[in-house]
Design a protein around this motif. Structure first.
Motif, PDB file in Angstrom:
ATOM      1  N   LEU A  90     -35.706  -0.489 -53.149  1.00  0.00           N
ATOM      2  CA  LEU A  90     -34.651  -1.702 -53.269  1.00  0.00           C
ATOM      3  C   LEU A  90     -32.979  -0.481 -53.596  1.00  0.00           C
ATOM      4  O   LEU A  90     -32.026  -1.123 -52.513  1.00  0.00           O
ATOM      5  CB  LEU A  90     -34.575  -2.805 -53.846  1.00  0.00           C
ATOM      6  CG  LEU A  90     -33.608  -3.826 -54.900  1.00  0.00           C
ATOM      7  CD1 LEU A  90     -33.035  -4.333 -53.292  1.00  0.00           C
ATOM      8  CD2 LEU A  90     -34.181  -4.410 -55.700  1.00  0.00           C
TER       9      LEU A  90
ATOM     10  N   TRP B 279     -31.776  -9.470 -54.191  1.00  0.00           N
ATOM     11  CA  TRP B 279     -32.317  -9.582 -54.842  1.00  0.00           C
ATOM     12  C   TRP B 279     -31.795  -9.996 -55.948  1.00  0.00           C
ATOM     13  O   TRP B 279     -30.937 -10.073 -56.434  1.00  0.00           O
ATOM     14  CB  TRP B 279     -32.780  -7.696 -55.227  1.00  0.00           C
ATOM     15  CG  TRP B 279     -31.541  -7.251 -55.214  1.00  0.00           C
ATOM     16  CD1 TRP B 279     -30.173  -6.729 -54.149  1.00  0.00           C
ATOM     17  CD2 TRP B 279     -30.456  -6.518 -56.266  1.00  0.00           C
ATOM     18  NE1 TRP B 279     -29.124  -6.280 -55.176  1.00  0.00           N
ATOM     19  CE2 TRP B 279     -29.694  -6.713 -56.037  1.00  0.00           C
ATOM     20  CE3 TRP B 279     -31.839  -5.924 -57.551  1.00  0.00           C
ATOM     21  CZ2 TRP B 279     -28.972  -5.628 -57.440  1.00  0.00           C
ATOM     22  CZ3 TRP B 279     -31.147  -5.283 -58.885  1.00  0.00           C
ATOM     23  CH2 TRP B 279     -29.029  -5.123 -58.164  1.00  0.00           C
ATOM     24  N   SER B 280     -32.719  -9.601 -57.563  1.00  0.00           N
ATOM     25  CA  SER B 280     -31.772 -10.175 -58.732  1.00  0.00           C
ATOM     26  C   SER B 280     -32.496  -9.345 -59.852  1.00  0.00           C
ATOM     27  O   SER B 280     -31.499  -8.464 -60.668  1.00  0.00           O
ATOM     28  CB  SER B 280     -32.360 -11.071 -58.817  1.00  0.00           C
ATOM     29  OG  SER B 280     -31.763 -11.909 -59.835  1.00  0.00           O
ATOM     30  N   CYS B 281     -33.568  -9.418 -59.896  1.00  0.00           N
ATOM     31  CA  CYS B 281     -34.344  -8.645 -61.252  1.00  0.00           C
ATOM     32  C   CYS B 281     -34.690  -6.801 -61.157  1.00  0.00           C
ATOM     33  O   CYS B 281     -34.613  -5.968 -61.916  1.00  0.00           O
ATOM     34  CB  CYS B 281     -35.462  -9.024 -61.774  1.00  0.00           C
ATOM     35  SG  CYS B 281     -36.975  -8.889 -61.201  1.00  0.00           S
ATOM     36  N   ARG B 282     -34.938  -6.615 -60.542  1.00  0.00           N
ATOM     37  CA  ARG B 282     -35.143  -4.992 -59.852  1.00  0.00           C
ATOM     38  C   ARG B 282     -36.107  -4.806 -61.059  1.00  0.00           C
ATOM     39  O   ARG B 282     -36.160  -3.508 -61.576  1.00  0.00           O
ATOM     40  CB  ARG B 282     -34.342  -4.237 -60.408  1.00  0.00           C
ATOM     41  CG  ARG B 282     -34.102  -2.856 -59.567  1.00  0.00           C
ATOM     42  CD  ARG B 282     -33.772  -1.527 -59.971  1.00  0.00           C
ATOM     43  NE  ARG B 282     -33.443  -0.816 -59.502  1.00  0.00           N
ATOM     44  CZ  ARG B 282     -34.669   0.609 -59.983  1.00  0.00           C
ATOM     45  NH1 ARG B 282     -35.180  -0.181 -61.471  1.00  0.00           N
ATOM     46  NH2 ARG B 282     -34.740   1.396 -60.042  1.00  0.00           N
ATOM     47  N   MET B 283     -37.371  -5.633 -61.350  1.00  0.00           N
ATOM     48  CA  MET B 283     -38.393  -5.590 -62.455  1.00  0.00           C
ATOM     49  C   MET B 283     -39.632  -6.084 -61.648  1.00  0.00           C
ATOM     50  O   MET B 283     -40.505  -6.113 -62.695  1.00  0.00           O
ATOM     51  CB  MET B 283     -37.943  -5.227 -63.524  1.00  0.00           C
ATOM     52  CG  MET B 283     -36.866  -6.487 -64.102  1.00  0.00           C
ATOM     53  SD  MET B 283     -37.124  -6.790 -65.594  1.00  0.00           S
ATOM     54  CE  MET B 283     -38.312  -6.957 -66.519  1.00  0.00           C
ATOM     55  N   GLY B 284     -40.014  -6.470 -60.546  1.00  0.00           N
ATOM     56  CA  GLY B 284     -40.756  -7.016 -60.052  1.00  0.00           C
ATOM     57  C   GLY B 284     -41.206  -8.854 -60.942  1.00  0.00           C
ATOM     58  O   GLY B 284     -42.146  -9.335 -61.122  1.00  0.00           O
ATOM     59  N   VAL B 285     -40.366  -9.012 -61.053  1.00  0.00           N
ATOM     60  CA  VAL B 285     -40.781 -10.675 -62.318  1.00  0.00           C
ATOM     61  C   VAL B 285     -39.890 -11.872 -61.262  1.00  0.00           C
ATOM     62  O   VAL B 285     -40.484 -12.783 -61.167  1.00  0.00           O
ATOM     63  CB  VAL B 285     -39.790 -10.275 -63.849  1.00  0.00           C
ATOM     64  CG1 VAL B 285     -39.986 -11.826 -64.026  1.00  0.00           C
ATOM     65  CG2 VAL B 285     -40.225  -9.016 -63.692  1.00  0.00           C
ATOM     66  N   CYS B 286     -38.689 -11.628 -60.639  1.00  0.00           N
ATOM     67  CA  CYS B 286     -37.572 -12.674 -59.898  1.00  0.00           C
ATOM     68  C   CYS B 286     -38.455 -13.136 -58.796  1.00  0.00           C
ATOM     69  O   CYS B 286     -38.958 -14.332 -58.065  1.00  0.00           O
ATOM     70  CB  CYS B 286     -36.438 -12.053 -59.854  1.00  0.00           C
ATOM     71  SG  CYS B 286     -36.377 -11.261 -58.602  1.00  0.00           S
ATOM     72  N   GLY B 287     -39.398 -11.897 -58.177  1.00  0.00           N
ATOM     73  CA  GLY B 287     -39.977 -12.285 -56.382  1.00  0.00           C
ATOM     74  C   GLY B 287     -39.288 -12.305 -55.600  1.00  0.00           C
ATOM     75  O   GLY B 287     -39.203 -13.103 -54.231  1.00  0.00           O
ATOM     76  N   SER B 288     -37.530 -11.859 -55.193  1.00  0.00           N
ATOM     77  CA  SER B 288     -36.768 -12.186 -54.183  1.00  0.00           C
ATOM     78  C   SER B 288     -36.098 -10.908 -53.679  1.00  0.00           C
ATOM     79  O   SER B 288     -35.355 -11.344 -52.531  1.00  0.00           O
ATOM     80  CB  SER B 288     -35.380 -12.995 -54.775  1.00  0.00           C
ATOM     81  OG  SER B 288     -35.044 -11.801 -56.187  1.00  0.00           O
ATOM     82  N   CYS B 289     -37.118 -10.366 -53.760  1.00  0.00           N
ATOM     83  CA  CYS B 289     -36.845  -8.424 -52.938  1.00  0.00           C
ATOM     84  C   CYS B 289     -37.791  -8.336 -51.623  1.00  0.00           C
ATOM     85  O   CYS B 289     -37.884  -7.216 -51.491  1.00  0.00           O
ATOM     86  CB  CYS B 289     -36.451  -7.517 -53.570  1.00  0.00           C
ATOM     87  SG  CYS B 289     -38.226  -7.096 -54.790  1.00  0.00           S
TER      88      CYS B 289
ATOM     89  N   LEU C 289     -42.691  -6.323 -52.454  1.00  0.00           N
ATOM     90  CA  LEU C 289     -41.881  -5.973 -53.198  1.00  0.00           C
ATOM     91  C   LEU C 289     -41.082  -4.410 -53.250  1.00  0.00           C
ATOM     92  O   LEU C 289     -41.593  -3.801 -53.439  1.00  0.00           O
ATOM     93  CB  LEU C 289     -41.867  -6.163 -54.664  1.00  0.00           C
ATOM     94  CG  LEU C 289     -43.100  -7.556 -54.971  1.00  0.00           C
ATOM     95  CD1 LEU C 289     -42.864  -7.361 -56.943  1.00  0.00           C
ATOM     96  CD2 LEU C 289     -41.592  -8.611 -54.622  1.00  0.00           C
TER      97      LEU C 289
ATOM     98  N   CYS D  62     -38.764  -3.537 -54.935  1.00  0.00           N
ATOM     99  CA  CYS D  62     -38.273  -2.785 -55.749  1.00  0.00           C
ATOM    100  C   CYS D  62     -38.937  -2.246 -56.836  1.00  0.00           C
ATOM    101  O   CYS D  62     -39.452  -2.172 -57.338  1.00  0.00           O
ATOM    102  CB  CYS D  62     -38.030  -3.672 -57.295  1.00  0.00           C
ATOM    103  SG  CYS D  62     -39.493  -5.445 -57.483  1.00  0.00           S
TER     104      CYS D  62
HETATM  105  S1  FES Z   1     -35.901  -7.433 -57.598  1.00  0.00           S
HETATM  106 FE1  FES Z   1     -37.144  -8.976 -59.094  1.00  0.00          FE
HETATM  107  S2  FES Z   1     -39.174  -8.768 -58.144  1.00  0.00           S
HETATM  108 FE2  FES Z   1     -37.865  -7.527 -56.952  1.00  0.00          FE
END
Ligand code: FES
Length: 253
Positions: free
Chosen positions: A41, A59-69, A79, A81
């Motif tokens: 990412l 993408w959104s959170c860059r920490m494996g939480v939002c699930g969008s990447c 993922l 990220c």
């Molecule tokens: S950016 Fe949110 S899970 Fe990867």
């Protein structure tokens, strides 16, 4: 795949598609700096910020939480990220949209069918009757929580749908995450909605389409084990059938 990247850099082969042009789907190659602590990412954001602002991805959170990447990284749902460049260096990385979804633009795919499937299993607590607030919370023991806790870790990243060969062949298949979430609520001691969910879960597009390949659980970044949830749901449905046929006067659970 092509040769190794130049020292200090990494090559990304990125899927491109724009519905407004006549180019058609193709891959575009970009060189990015190689940093041990960068994830895929980060490399995509570097391209977008410095090389090609037209590249589209979620993408959104860059920490494996939002699930969008979620994307295909060298053919595997990941993922981005959580996919480190160092795990691929010095070989090039090919980045594509998640498999088994219609592509809207570049790495962005259509979510509608997935969201419809999720909604169809009513992934929330269903009560026949709500007790008055004055009676307090619905208490739950640690053992009752343990029955479904792993299934609550799902972040709806859709990696399991990209990995599932049945989803690829049968787009109407309810799919791993939706069934795992149905099972999460069915196992919750506070819930009374199993009979309603069962109409969807045990339908012809439901659990019996699953051939237990298990790839959904293999790629799940949160170790939800949707394949296990589907097998649990199959056992529960089979017991329903035996109760209805052999013990029709008994209570359906
Ligand atoms: S950016 Fe949110 S899970 Fe990867």
């Amino acid at each position: 795949m092509a040769n190794s990247s130049a020292p200090g850099t990494m090559r990304l082969e990125v899927f491109r598609y724009s519905p407004e042009t006549t180019d058609g789907p193709h891959f575009q190659t970009y060189e990015v700096p190689y940093r041990k602590d960068w994830v895929v990412l980060d490399a995509l954001n570097h391209i977008k910020d410095n090389t090609d602002g037209s590249l589209s991805f979620r993408w959104s959170c860059r920490m494996g939480v939002c699930g969008s990447c979620g994307m295909m990284v060298n053919g595997v749902p990941k993922l981005t990220c959580a996919a480190f460049l160092r795990d691929y260096y010095p070989d090039p990385i090919r980045v594509e949209p998640l498999a088994n979804f219609p592509v809207l633009r570049d790495l962005v795919f259509q979510l509608d069918s997935f969201l419809d499937k999720l909604k169809s299993v009513q992934p929330w607590i269903v009560r026949k009757e709500e007790k008055p607030v004055s009676e307090g919370e619905y208490l739950q023991s640690p053992a009752q929580l343990a029955r479904f806790k792993d299934f609550t870790m799902c972040i709806n990243c859709m990696l399991c749908y990209a990995a599932c060969p049945v989803v690829g062949l049968e787009p109407h298949f309810l799919g791993p995450a939706a069934i795992a979430l149905a099972q999460r609520y069915n196992l919750d001691s506070r819930d009374q909605g199993r009979a309603q969910r069962q109409e969807v879960v045990a339908s012809e597009d439901g659990i019996w389409q699953c051939t237990f390949v298990g790839e959904c659980s293999a790629v799940c970044p949160k170790h939800v084990d949707p394949a296990g949830a589907i097998q649990q749901a199959k056992v529960a449905s089979t017991l329903d059938w035996f109760r209805e046929v052999l013990w029709p006067w008994g209570q359906k659970q």
